[in-house]
Design an enzyme around this catalytic site. Structure first.
Site, PDB file in Angstrom:
ATOM      1  N   ASP A  71       0.813  -1.219   0.000  1.00  0.00           N
ATOM      2  CA  ASP A  71       0.000   0.000   0.000  1.00  0.00           C
ATOM      3  C   ASP A  71       0.844   1.264   0.000  1.00  0.00           C
ATOM      4  OD1 ASP A  71      -1.989  -1.927   0.330  1.00  0.00           O
ATOM      5  OD2 ASP A  71      -2.016  -1.674   2.500  1.00  0.00           O
ATOM      6  N   GLU A 247     -11.601  -1.010  -3.744  1.00  0.00           N
ATOM      7  CA  GLU A 247     -10.907  -0.316  -2.656  1.00  0.00           C
ATOM      8  C   GLU A 247      -9.747   0.500  -3.218  1.00  0.00           C
ATOM      9  OE1 GLU A 247      -9.645  -3.419  -0.019  1.00  0.00           O
ATOM     10  OE2 GLU A 247      -8.068  -4.121  -1.335  1.00  0.00           O
TER      11      GLU A 247
END
Length: 520
Positions: A71, A247
């Site tokens: 991420d 997402e």
């Protein structure tokens, strides 16, 4: 099941065509001269109307971060790249480097640690955004002692000034009354569009599948409404591998158009990938204003050994002429959602219809040209300069023997004063002396004030692991021993060459602060 996040930054591209003008003459020359002039002018016109080609930056190799590389969010600011990633703990760390290549060996500096039980575990998807002279750090975090991951919520920190390293203060939680379960919201980013500010994240409204949701903001840390609207749900076949998931939204602006990339499918699968929305209507809060591309825009490459590429971000080259994507991926089809994911980056281009072309994920290990406009050398090590004395952390005589003392000395540039700061994948680092390969060690694993700091062979214990904790703007940190919790301290705040460096309880003085100075 945990849902993994994604980082991002606004990209602005700069077109640089120039127009050449044919010179006009007052007289009529002979035919041969006319043809020669016209030919010369046409050559000049072609040459000068081509976009300027900037020199490539320093060579780099993926991955940019091999420990805790999921991420990633990468920001270029004021001469340096800043990289922050998921930690799965209650700590946030940032790497800083003047070149993209340098991020691979840059120190991981702790900028935030949280002991509040409702938000001190499973930190995911951190992002940095600059508004009105302050950095805002958005991240997802969960509750200590609660099974992952229904307690994940979105939180925001605010910096004291314009240094991306902080210091930071906690501003609050950002959630919605119509999100379930109980306000669950992850992977939040900030969208600037149509003159407004919006929080976009991943959540569920009224029992929907995990979708992209949006709410207006009144300022960077406050929602203007507690009600979120769904703007994209996982309805296409490539969005539902393993589980239906949308997402990690990330805005991308280009030539007056606003795109939103996002990650689709379950991160545990190799088919985690990127999709794309475009804001084609006037109201970002309306689902009808967003047009979804029906095919993925970035996905696995079995040929290049890249699986599950996703949770991306964007940044521009230092000279502003190139657009880059940063993302995480696995090197095997069974890599899953954990710390095996590594941070990678590559340049991307634009299609003739004005949409982004991210290409194919590149293989690990190849040397690639870095972002254009990089001028600094890539750091290979660091000196640690005491804030009080201005002197360097030094290994006595450059001896390779176990037990060699560490003290301060006038900075000479010698290799005995250079240290590689190597990430151990657990929020700590080891400090390796460049001259000898020995590591900084607390004598006999003592926890007492005054225990000596020395060099020793690597034993892979906590007494040889340190956290570099941001302390003050100017790249000053305290060097905290993981076993004792005590910091590297210049004895009695001495300023003389040879003054011993030992461990001591944190006293918040300049004798315990060290500046990280990159060296080559």
């Amino acid at each position: 099941m945990p849902r993994m996040p994604h980082p991002h930054a606004l990209v602005r591209t700069i077109g640089r065509p120039r127009t050449a003008h044919l010179a006009r003459t007052a007289r009529t020359p002979r035919l041969g001269s006319v043809l020669l002039c016209v030919l010369t002018a046409l050559v000049a016109l072609v040459a000068t109307t081509q976009p300027a080609s900037a020199a490539a930056g320093r060579p780099y190799t993926n991955p940019l971060k091999s420990a805790k590389g999921a991420d990633p969010w990468l920001q270029y600011h004021d001469g340096n790249y800043y990289l922050i990633t998921t930690t799965f703990t209650g700590i946030l760390g940032i790497r800083k480097s003047p070149t993209l290549a340098g991020l691979a060996g840059a120190p991981n500096v702790q900028v935030w640690s949280d002991t509040t039980s409702t938000r001190n575990t499973n930190i995911w998807a951190p992002e940095l955004h600059l508004f009105n002279g302050h950095w805002y750090l958005y991240y997802s975090a969960g509750q200590s002692g609660v099974a992952c991951c229904d307690s994940q919520r979105t939180h925001v920190l605010e910096s004291a000034g314009t240094d991306p390293l902080g210091p930071y203060t906690y501003k609050g939680s950002l959630t919605g009354s119509n999100l379930s379960p109980g306000g669950w919201l992850i992977d939040a980013t900030v969208l600037e569009a149509k003159g407004g500010l919006y929080l976009v994240g991943s959540g569920s409204v009224n029992g929907s599948a995990q979708s992209l949701v949006i709410a207006p903001m009144s300022n960077p840390y406050t929602l203007a409404s507690s009600s979120f609207t769904v703007i994209s749900s996982p309805t296409l076949s490539w969005e539902t591998s393993g589980a239906p998931v949308n997402e990690g939204p990330e805005p991308l602006h280009h030539d007056g158009r606003t795109f939103l990339t996002y990650s689709a499918s379950y991160c545990q699968t190799p088919d985690y990938k990127l999709g794309q929305l475009e804001l084609t209507g006037s109201d970002p809060l309306s689902r009808a204003s967003w047009t979804k591309k029906q095919t993925p825009v970035f996905q696995r490459s079995d040929t290049n050994g890249v699986y599950g590429p996703g949770h991306n971000g964007f940044f521009t080259s230092p000279d502003g002429t190139e657009n880059w994507i940063v993302y995480h991926a696995n090197s095997s089809s069974g890599g899953g959602c954990g710390n095996g994911r590594t941070t990678r980056a590559q340049k991307f281009t634009w299609n003739t219809d004005g949409t982004p072309n991210f290409g194919t994920p590149v293989a690990l290990g190849a040397s690639l040209p870095g972002p254009s406009g990089e001028t600094a050398a890539t750091p290979t090590s660091y000196t640690l300069v005491n804030r009080n004395s201005g002197k360097c952390l030094d290994l006595a005589g450059g001896s390779s023997a176990d037990g060699t003392n560490v003290f301060q000395w006038t900075c000479t540039g010698g290799t005995n004063q250079k240290w590689r700061i190597e990430d151990q994948g657990d929020d700590t680092s080891r400090l390796v002396n460049v001259a000898t390969g020995g590591v900084l060690d607390a004598a006999d694993c003592s926890t007492a004030d005054g225990a000596d700091l020395r060099q020793w062979s690597w034993l892979n214990n906590k007494c040889q692991r340190y956290r570099l904790v941001f302390t003050a703007t100017g790249d000053y940190v305290r060097i905290v021993n993981e076993n004792s919790g005590k910091v590297a301290d210049v004895a009695d705040c001495g300023t003389a060459d040879g003054t011993d460096v030992r461990q001591w309880s944190w006293l918040s003085n300049t004798c315990q602060q060290w500046r990280l100075v990159p060296t080559t």
